[in-house]
Write an enzyme that holds these catalytic residues in place. Structure first.
Site, PDB file in Angstrom:
ATOM      1  N   GLU A  65      -6.801   4.657   7.899  1.00 54.01           N
ATOM      2  CA  GLU A  65      -6.570   6.080   7.613  1.00 54.01           C
ATOM      3  C   GLU A  65      -7.815   6.708   7.012  1.00 54.01           C
ATOM      4  O   GLU A  65      -8.102   7.886   7.233  1.00 54.01           O
ATOM      5  CB  GLU A  65      -5.337   6.229   6.706  1.00 54.01           C
ATOM      6  CG  GLU A  65      -4.058   6.008   7.508  1.00 54.01           C
ATOM      7  CD  GLU A  65      -2.929   5.352   6.747  1.00 54.01           C
ATOM      8  OE1 GLU A  65      -2.938   5.352   5.511  1.00 54.01           O
ATOM      9  OE2 GLU A  65      -2.018   4.823   7.422  1.00 54.01           O
ATOM     10  N   SER A  78       3.474  -1.843  10.416  1.00 51.38           N
ATOM     11  CA  SER A  78       4.927  -1.849  10.615  1.00 51.38           C
ATOM     12  C   SER A  78       5.585  -3.181  10.245  1.00 51.38           C
ATOM     13  O   SER A  78       6.535  -3.614  10.917  1.00 51.38           O
ATOM     14  CB  SER A  78       5.283  -1.434  12.054  1.00 51.38           C
ATOM     15  OG  SER A  78       4.872  -0.106  12.296  1.00 51.38           O
ATOM     16  N   HIS A 101      -9.658   1.052   5.095  1.00 53.68           N
ATOM     17  CA  HIS A 101      -8.352   1.299   5.709  1.00 53.68           C
ATOM     18  C   HIS A 101      -8.514   2.266   6.886  1.00 53.68           C
ATOM     19  O   HIS A 101      -9.308   3.205   6.823  1.00 53.68           O
ATOM     20  CB  HIS A 101      -7.373   1.874   4.681  1.00 53.68           C
ATOM     21  CG  HIS A 101      -5.969   1.831   5.196  1.00 53.68           C
ATOM     22  ND1 HIS A 101      -5.480   2.777   6.069  1.00 53.68           N
ATOM     23  CD2 HIS A 101      -4.979   0.933   5.013  1.00 53.68           C
ATOM     24  CE1 HIS A 101      -4.228   2.460   6.385  1.00 53.68           C
ATOM     25  NE2 HIS A 101      -3.900   1.352   5.763  1.00 53.68           N
ATOM     26  N   GLY A 130       2.507   2.506  10.850  1.00 45.60           N
ATOM     27  CA  GLY A 130       3.436   3.624  10.674  1.00 45.60           C
ATOM     28  C   GLY A 130       4.165   4.021  11.944  1.00 45.60           C
ATOM     29  O   GLY A 130       4.767   5.090  12.011  1.00 45.60           O
ATOM     30  N   LYS A 143       0.097   4.240  -0.258  1.00 45.08           N
ATOM     31  CA  LYS A 143      -0.554   5.406   0.368  1.00 45.08           C
ATOM     32  C   LYS A 143      -0.347   6.651  -0.514  1.00 45.08           C
ATOM     33  O   LYS A 143      -0.291   6.536  -1.727  1.00 45.08           O
ATOM     34  CB  LYS A 143      -0.054   5.582   1.799  1.00 45.08           C
ATOM     35  CG  LYS A 143      -0.204   4.280   2.614  1.00 45.08           C
ATOM     36  CD  LYS A 143      -0.040   4.451   4.085  1.00 45.08           C
ATOM     37  CE  LYS A 143      -0.242   3.116   4.792  1.00 45.08           C
ATOM     38  NZ  LYS A 143      -0.139   3.191   6.233  1.00 45.08           N
ATOM     39  N   GLU A 178      -5.309  -4.803  10.712  1.00 48.26           N
ATOM     40  CA  GLU A 178      -4.316  -3.746  10.873  1.00 48.26           C
ATOM     41  C   GLU A 178      -4.594  -2.981  12.162  1.00 48.26           C
ATOM     42  O   GLU A 178      -5.414  -2.044  12.170  1.00 48.26           O
ATOM     43  CB  GLU A 178      -4.379  -2.774   9.689  1.00 48.26           C
ATOM     44  CG  GLU A 178      -4.075  -3.410   8.349  1.00 48.26           C
ATOM     45  CD  GLU A 178      -3.516  -2.389   7.360  1.00 48.26           C
ATOM     46  OE1 GLU A 178      -2.428  -2.645   6.821  1.00 48.26           O
ATOM     47  OE2 GLU A 178      -4.131  -1.341   7.155  1.00 48.26           O
ATOM     48  N   ASN A 192       0.862  -1.186   0.000  1.00 50.92           N
ATOM     49  CA  ASN A 192       0.000   0.000   0.000  1.00 50.92           C
ATOM     50  C   ASN A 192       0.898   1.235   0.000  1.00 50.92           C
ATOM     51  O   ASN A 192       1.470   1.584   1.029  1.00 50.92           O
ATOM     52  CB  ASN A 192      -0.908  -0.041   1.237  1.00 50.92           C
ATOM     53  CG  ASN A 192      -1.785   1.191   1.353  1.00 50.92           C
ATOM     54  OD1 ASN A 192      -1.802   2.038   0.453  1.00 50.92           O
ATOM     55  ND2 ASN A 192      -2.503   1.306   2.448  1.00 50.92           N
TER      56      ASN A 192
HETATM   57  P1  13P Z   1       2.956   0.582   7.706  1.00 54.18           P
HETATM   58  O1  13P Z   1       3.528  -0.713   7.138  1.00 54.18           O
HETATM   59  O2  13P Z   1       3.663   1.789   7.191  1.00 54.18           O
HETATM   60  O3  13P Z   1       2.842   0.518   9.193  1.00 54.18           O
HETATM   61  O4  13P Z   1       1.463   0.702   7.126  1.00 54.18           O
HETATM   62  C1  13P Z   1       0.608  -0.382   7.237  1.00 54.18           C
HETATM   63  C2  13P Z   1      -0.614  -0.107   6.464  1.00 54.18           C
HETATM   64  O5  13P Z   1      -1.405   0.750   6.834  1.00 54.18           O
HETATM   65  C3  13P Z   1      -0.839  -0.879   5.238  1.00 54.18           C
HETATM   66  O6  13P Z   1      -2.108  -0.662   4.720  1.00 54.18           O
END
Ligand code: 13P
Length: 266
Positions: free
Chosen positions: A99, A215, A97, A175, A13, A169, A11
């Site tokens: 976010e 992560s 997701h 992150g 982002k 997640e 992803n």
């Molecule tokens: P990170 O691997 O940067 O923690 O992000 C995970 C994520 O949100 C994947 O969709």
């Protein structure tokens, strides 16, 4: 023994300009373009989908989008439809997701509408669920997962045709560098699988891939992916580095090959 396929997602982002995206896609093609097991899906930002598709089209890498709108088409300024995504080569889409839930404010009802439209359009869907830190501390993880799953999958028939993958997640692990331990992740995945079994059937639950996200790195991937109910990973930050993402893919591949030789040997 492996009961189902594994999916490693990258992803990206809100990262990569057009030039950066095509360069990353080209590097991934060189490193892991011929890996078919696990399924490897990359999720670039909307404006880069078509260009990335032209780079990976003749490889075994698959293309996905990070979001989709819940209506088929019409007066929805700024939104992107499932049919548009398919027309630029995307086969997959992420819905729910964290976010989008927490920063953009998407409700389970919106996630549900997006998921239904995506499945009915024939896109494979990654449904992301996960608890916040305070919910975990209040011992509400299972309640939150059950509630997100129940509402997001409301009215959804047991997946036929298009594929449904669940991504666990935990919000506190995204992150932050604070990966869930393999035991924490396994416990949540086992809960999700049991929930799917109650919702549909043992067979559907056993055949549904459940990814871990939060992560994931080259350093921790193998131990996470080795857990019996973890069938792949949804990788954020580390998916922007071709070498690191490739080594996560290869960790999953090694585990699948070990499973295969166990099965053949048994
Ligand atoms: P990170 O691997 O940067 O923690 O992000 C995970 C994520 O949100 C994947 O969709």
């Amino acid at each position: 023994m492996s009961r189902r396929s594994a999916v490693i997602g990258g992803n990206w982002k809100m990262n990569t300009t057009l030039a950066e995206a095509t360069e990353l896609a080209a590097e991934l093609t060189t490193r892991i373009g011929s890996v078919g097991h696990p399924d490897v899906v990359i999720f670039p930002p909307f404006p880069n989908l078509h260009a990335v598709d032209t780079v990976i089209r003749d490889t075994r890498l698959q293309l996905g989008a990070q979001d989709v709108f819940w209506a088929e088409k019409g007066a929805y300024t700024g939104e992107v439809s499932a049919a548009m995504l398919k027309s630029v080569g995307a086969r997959w889409v992420i819905v729910g997701h964290s976010e989008r839930r927490h920063i953009i404010g998407e409700s389970d009802e919106v996630v549900n509408a997006k998921l239904r439209l995506a499945l009915s359009t024939g896109l494979d869907v990654v449904l992301a669920v996960g608890e916040t830190e305070s919910q975990r501390e209040a011992n509400e993880t299972q309640y939150v997962l059950a509630s997100q799953l129940g509402r997001s999958l409301d009215g959804v028939d047991k997946p036929a045709g298009a594929r449904l993958v669940i991504a666990y997640e935990p919000v506190w692990a995204i992150g932050t560098g604070r990966t869930a331990t393999p035991e924490q992740a396994q416990a949540a995945h086992a809960f999700i699988r049991a929930w799917l079994g109650d919702r549909w059937s043992y067979e559907v639950a056993a055949g549904t891939s459940i990814q871990y996200g939060g992560s994931v790195s080259a350093a921790n991937a193998f131990d996470l992916l080795a857990q019996p109910d973890i069938d792949g990973a949804l990788v954020g930050g580390a998916s922007l580095k071709a070498e690191e993402f490739a080594s996560i893919v290869m960790a999953q591949r090694e585990l699948l090959e070990n499973d295969r030789s166990d099965t053949i040997g048994s």
